[in-house]
Design a protein around this motif. Structure first.
Motif, short mmCIF file in Angstrom:
data_model
loop_
_atom_site.label_atom_id
_atom_site.label_comp_id
_atom_site.label_asym_id
_atom_site.label_seq_id
_atom_site.Cartn_x
_atom_site.Cartn_y
_atom_site.Cartn_z
N TYR A 1 -11.40 5.67 6.04
CA TYR A 1 -11.96 5.59 7.39
C TYR A 1 -11.06 4.77 8.32
O TYR A 1 -11.15 4.88 9.55
CB TYR A 1 -13.36 4.95 7.35
CG TYR A 1 -13.31 3.46 7.07
CD1 TYR A 1 -13.32 2.55 8.12
CD2 TYR A 1 -13.19 2.97 5.77
CE1 TYR A 1 -13.24 1.19 7.87
CE2 TYR A 1 -13.12 1.62 5.52
CZ TYR A 1 -13.14 0.73 6.58
OH TYR A 1 -13.04 -0.60 6.32
N ASN A 2 -10.21 3.91 7.74
CA ASN A 2 -9.37 3.01 8.52
C ASN A 2 -7.93 3.52 8.52
O ASN A 2 -7.12 3.14 7.68
CB ASN A 2 -9.44 1.59 7.94
CG ASN A 2 -8.71 0.57 8.80
OD1 ASN A 2 -8.11 0.92 9.81
ND2 ASN A 2 -8.76 -0.68 8.39
N LYS A 3 -7.62 4.35 9.48
CA LYS A 3 -6.29 4.96 9.55
C LYS A 3 -5.21 3.95 9.97
O LYS A 3 -4.02 4.19 9.78
CB LYS A 3 -6.29 6.12 10.56
CG LYS A 3 -7.33 7.20 10.26
CD LYS A 3 -7.09 7.88 8.92
CE LYS A 3 -8.08 9.00 8.67
NZ LYS A 3 -7.92 9.61 7.34
N ASP A 4 -5.64 2.81 10.52
CA ASP A 4 -4.68 1.83 11.03
C ASP A 4 -4.43 0.68 10.04
O ASP A 4 -3.79 -0.32 10.39
CB ASP A 4 -5.18 1.23 12.35
CG ASP A 4 -5.34 2.30 13.43
OD1 ASP A 4 -4.48 3.21 13.48
OD2 ASP A 4 -6.30 2.23 14.21
N LEU A 5 -4.94 0.80 8.81
CA LEU A 5 -4.75 -0.26 7.81
C LEU A 5 -3.27 -0.49 7.55
O LEU A 5 -2.50 0.46 7.40
CB LEU A 5 -5.45 0.13 6.51
CG LEU A 5 -5.40 -0.92 5.39
CD1 LEU A 5 -6.29 -2.12 5.76
CD2 LEU A 5 -5.85 -0.31 4.06
N LYS A 6 -2.87 -1.77 7.49
CA LYS A 6 -1.46 -2.09 7.26
C LYS A 6 -1.35 -3.36 6.43
O LYS A 6 -2.32 -4.12 6.26
CB LYS A 6 -0.73 -2.26 8.59
CG LYS A 6 -1.26 -3.37 9.46
CD LYS A 6 -0.54 -3.40 10.79
CE LYS A 6 -1.05 -4.54 11.68
NZ LYS A 6 -2.50 -4.42 11.96
N MET B 1 0.83 -1.20 0.00
CA MET B 1 0.00 0.00 0.00
C MET B 1 0.87 1.25 0.00
O MET B 1 2.00 1.24 0.48
CB MET B 1 -0.92 0.02 1.23
CG MET B 1 -0.21 -0.11 2.57
SD MET B 1 -1.34 -0.28 3.98
CE MET B 1 -2.14 1.33 3.92
N ASP B 2 0.33 2.31 -0.60
CA ASP B 2 0.96 3.62 -0.56
C ASP B 2 -0.14 4.68 -0.52
O ASP B 2 -1.30 4.36 -0.25
CB ASP B 2 1.91 3.82 -1.76
CG ASP B 2 1.21 3.62 -3.10
OD1 ASP B 2 0.00 3.95 -3.21
OD2 ASP B 2 1.86 3.15 -4.05
N LYS B 3 0.22 5.92 -0.77
CA LYS B 3 -0.76 6.99 -0.68
C LYS B 3 -1.84 6.92 -1.74
O LYS B 3 -2.92 7.49 -1.58
CB LYS B 3 -0.04 8.35 -0.77
CG LYS B 3 0.85 8.65 0.42
CD LYS B 3 1.49 10.02 0.29
CE LYS B 3 2.35 10.33 1.49
NZ LYS B 3 3.00 11.67 1.37
N VAL C 1 -5.90 -3.88 -7.50
CA VAL C 1 -5.44 -2.55 -7.09
C VAL C 1 -6.66 -1.71 -6.74
O VAL C 1 -7.53 -1.48 -7.58
CB VAL C 1 -4.63 -1.87 -8.21
CG1 VAL C 1 -4.24 -0.46 -7.78
CG2 VAL C 1 -3.39 -2.69 -8.54
N ILE C 2 -6.73 -1.27 -5.49
CA ILE C 2 -7.88 -0.50 -4.99
C ILE C 2 -7.38 0.86 -4.53
O ILE C 2 -6.35 0.94 -3.84
CB ILE C 2 -8.56 -1.24 -3.83
CG1 ILE C 2 -9.04 -2.63 -4.29
CG2 ILE C 2 -9.73 -0.44 -3.28
CD1 ILE C 2 -9.62 -3.47 -3.17
N PRO C 3 -8.08 1.96 -4.89
CA PRO C 3 -7.65 3.29 -4.44
C PRO C 3 -7.57 3.37 -2.91
O PRO C 3 -8.47 2.87 -2.21
CB PRO C 3 -8.74 4.22 -4.99
CG PRO C 3 -9.31 3.47 -6.16
CD PRO C 3 -9.25 2.02 -5.78
N THR C 4 -6.54 3.98 -2.41
CA THR C 4 -6.37 4.14 -0.97
C THR C 4 -7.53 4.91 -0.35
O THR C 4 -7.87 4.71 0.82
CB THR C 4 -5.04 4.86 -0.67
OG1 THR C 4 -3.97 4.13 -1.29
CG2 THR C 4 -4.77 4.93 0.82
N SER C 5 -8.17 5.78 -1.14
CA SER C 5 -9.28 6.59 -0.64
C SER C 5 -10.44 5.73 -0.14
O SER C 5 -11.21 6.17 0.71
CB SER C 5 -9.78 7.54 -1.73
OG SER C 5 -10.21 6.81 -2.87
#
Length: 270
Positions: A81-86, A57-59, A73-77
């Motif tokens: 809502y999930n700031k802790d995604l890793k 993942m990236d920005k 490939v899914i847009p990060t946007s």
């Protein structure tokens, strides 16, 4: 030693037919290999929700592996809502296409969340469940409330039992609601906070009325005045004092005896 191509001599004793037979895979073997490969690919169909693993993942984008030949490939946007995604996290995705033009599956996390949300909303409507929502902003006629990631409409008349003129005072608040209407075809959801207040008041009324007796003296507050008497708030139950019971003497108007907000003692006649 390097030998020029035109000087090489073919081996007359080499069995080329045998070589071709041994190196070629038979049709049966090829079919078996195809079958084994197919078994390693998960049985995924379009328009279903599946689970995948975040592999990078990236920005801009998040790559999710669902077991197909290539990651999606899914847009990060879609994960904002999930700031802790890793990397390594399991996420739900909706399958739009198992393979797009670039050979990758076309997946959407937002669609999966939305589909799950609609199921929860329909369950809440049927069970009359009390749910929690965040009031996002005020609009004409009411406010937008976020429930399960879906925008629902809160009409101005469904905010409280009392009239509300300034909707802005509620923006940014988290409140409890009841789903009162759902139209999946148009993606419309209507919620009410007033319904919860009315249920609580009704419960209070039932409790108070169950303890009322004729001849009982209570303290109440004048809530409203009409030409034929005054309504008294007994703490959740409104009682009526007829104009003829306001005073021993003749009264032309209830306002001659009481005023709104005044606390008075009353006796229960019926």
């Amino acid at each position: 030693m390097i030998t020029k191509y035109d000087e090489t001599k073919p081996n007359a004793d080499f069995d080329w037919d045998k070589y071709n037979r041994e190196s070629d895979i038979s049709a049966e073997q090829l079919e078996e290999e195809k079958k084994k490969y197919a078994e390693t690919i998960p049985n995924i169909t379009e328009d279903e929700i599946i689970s995948g693993k975040v592999i990078s993942m990236d920005k801009r984008e998040v790559k999710v592996d669902v077991g197909l030949r290539a990651p999606a490939v899914i847009p990060t946007s879609e994960f904002r809502y999930n700031k802790d995604l890793k990397v390594g996290d399991e996420v739900e995705v909706y399958v739009r296409k198992t393979e797009s033009k670039d050979g990758r599956p076309l997946l959407s996390h937002e669609d999966a969340m939305r589909d799950r949300a609609w199921k929860r909303i329909e369950e809440a409507l049927e069970s009359k469940e009390t749910i929690t929502g965040y009031i996002d902003k005020s609009i004409k006629g009411g406010m937008l409330v976020n429930i399960f990631g879906v925008n629902a409409f809160l009409p101005g008349s469904q905010i409280d039992v009392r009239p509300i003129r300034d909707f802005e005072e509620f923006v940014g608040k988290t409140m409890e609601f009841r789903v009162i209407k759902v139209n999946p075809d148009y993606h419309n959801v209507v919620v009410s906070h007033k319904a919860l207040i009315e249920e609580e008041l009704e419960s209070q009324r039932a409790e108070i009325i169950s303890h009322l007796e004729k001849g009982q003296v209570l303290e109440g507050t004048v809530k409203n005045i009409t030409s034929y008497g005054a309504f008294i708030d007994l703490g959740g139950v409104d009682g009526l004092i007829h104009i003829t019971d306001l005073s021993w003497g003749r009264v032309n108007s209830p306002e001659e005896v009481v005023e709104i907000g005044q606390k008075i003692n009353v006796v229960v006649l019926d």
